[in-house]
Design a protein around this motif. Structure first.
Motif, mmCIF file in Angstrom:
data_model
loop_
_atom_site.group_PDB
_atom_site.id
_atom_site.type_symbol
_atom_site.label_atom_id
_atom_site.label_comp_id
_atom_site.label_asym_id
_atom_site.label_seq_id
_atom_site.Cartn_x
_atom_site.Cartn_y
_atom_site.Cartn_z
ATOM 1 N N TRP A 74 0.830 -1.207 0.000
ATOM 2 C CA TRP A 74 0.000 0.000 0.000
ATOM 3 C C TRP A 74 0.868 1.261 0.000
ATOM 4 O O TRP A 74 0.512 2.264 -0.621
ATOM 5 C CB TRP A 74 -0.954 -0.033 1.188
ATOM 6 N N PHE A 75 2.017 1.194 0.667
ATOM 7 C CA PHE A 75 2.951 2.320 0.653
ATOM 8 C C PHE A 75 3.423 2.593 -0.780
ATOM 9 O O PHE A 75 3.464 3.738 -1.224
ATOM 10 C CB PHE A 75 4.152 2.014 1.553
ATOM 11 N N GLY A 78 0.735 4.296 -2.651
ATOM 12 C CA GLY A 78 0.625 5.690 -2.235
ATOM 13 C C GLY A 78 1.711 6.550 -2.850
ATOM 14 O O GLY A 78 1.462 7.667 -3.303
ATOM 15 N N ARG A 79 2.913 6.022 -2.884
ATOM 16 C CA ARG A 79 4.039 6.755 -3.478
ATOM 17 C C ARG A 79 3.794 7.045 -4.954
ATOM 18 O O ARG A 79 3.955 8.171 -5.415
ATOM 19 C CB ARG A 79 5.317 5.929 -3.289
ATOM 20 N N TYR A 94 -2.298 5.287 1.584
ATOM 21 C CA TYR A 94 -1.538 5.482 2.820
ATOM 22 C C TYR A 94 -2.383 5.165 4.051
ATOM 23 O O TYR A 94 -1.881 4.628 5.035
ATOM 24 C CB TYR A 94 -0.986 6.905 2.915
ATOM 25 N N ASN A 97 -2.291 1.518 4.428
ATOM 26 C CA ASN A 97 -0.976 1.185 4.983
ATOM 27 C C ASN A 97 -0.998 1.367 6.506
ATOM 28 O O ASN A 97 -0.538 0.501 7.253
ATOM 29 C CB ASN A 97 0.075 2.076 4.329
ATOM 30 N N ASP A 104 3.836 3.262 11.382
ATOM 31 C CA ASP A 104 4.673 3.570 10.223
ATOM 32 C C ASP A 104 4.781 5.085 10.046
ATOM 33 O O ASP A 104 3.898 5.720 9.467
ATOM 34 C CB ASP A 104 4.083 2.911 8.974
ATOM 35 N N TRP A 106 6.842 6.782 8.218
ATOM 36 C CA TRP A 106 7.062 7.190 6.826
ATOM 37 C C TRP A 106 5.723 7.325 6.106
ATOM 38 O O TRP A 106 5.515 8.268 5.357
ATOM 39 C CB TRP A 106 7.964 6.189 6.107
ATOM 40 N N ALA A 107 4.832 6.391 6.352
ATOM 41 C CA ALA A 107 3.502 6.471 5.740
ATOM 42 C C ALA A 107 2.737 7.672 6.296
ATOM 43 O O ALA A 107 2.035 8.364 5.545
ATOM 44 C CB ALA A 107 2.726 5.180 5.962
ATOM 45 N N ASN A 110 4.147 10.721 4.544
ATOM 46 C CA ASN A 110 3.707 10.800 3.155
ATOM 47 C C ASN A 110 2.205 11.047 3.050
ATOM 48 O O ASN A 110 1.748 11.703 2.113
ATOM 49 C CB ASN A 110 4.105 9.538 2.401
#
Length: 157
Positions: A74-75, A78-79, A94, A97, A104, A106-107, A110
């Protein structure tokens, strides 16, 4: 000014995590499901380096189809969606995620970027705050929180 954390850094840290779950799949799906997580990660990294967002999205979708409980799948989506300007879809990816991996950071960062880039600074700042509360040493989230506050002249804070 780049606002997204490089997925390469994030995925490199997780490349050694166990194999992707292989369910009872048929044909090409079985071959996809049999791939070890490191292979999914390596291909995602290669696609990101080439900035091939369409292929990265397709890769993330295939990954999520064979291993829907893997937050990295899922990340990756999202990216790719964020880089393609599809912020509403990136937010959904995200959020999925984070349902699977609530810690998370980082998620969360983002997710904040996707909210900010879609014109939702208040939600962006909430996501950044959640990231820095989870990891007070995560400088990128602090930077994004301050930047978003500055760009909205404090109105979103």
């Amino acid at each position: 000014m780049p606002s997204h954390i490089s997925m390469l850094v994030f995925l490199s840290c997780l490349a050694s995590v166990g194999a992707a779950a292989a369910g009872a799949q048929s044909g090409g799906q079985a071959a996809l499901a049999a791939r070890p997580q490191a292979e999914w990660v390596r291909q995602a990294q290669a696609l990101e380096r080439r900035a091939d967002w369409t292929a990265l999205l397709a890769w993330g979708q295939a990954w999520a189809q064979v291993d829907p409980k893997n937050p990295l799948a899922w990340f990756v989506q999202g990216r790719a969606l964020s880089e393609s300007g599809r912020y509403i879809d990136a937010i959904a990816a995200y959020r999925q995620n984070l349902r699977l991996a609530p810690g998370d950071v980082w998620a969360r960062n983002n997710l904040g970027n996707a909210y900010r880039d879609s014109g939702r600074p208040r939600e962006a700042m909430q996501a950044y705050r959640a990231a820095v509360e989870a990891d007070p040493d995560y400088l990128q989230a602090w930077h994004n929180l301050g930047l978003t506050f500055y760009l909205t002249r404090g109105e979103a804070g």
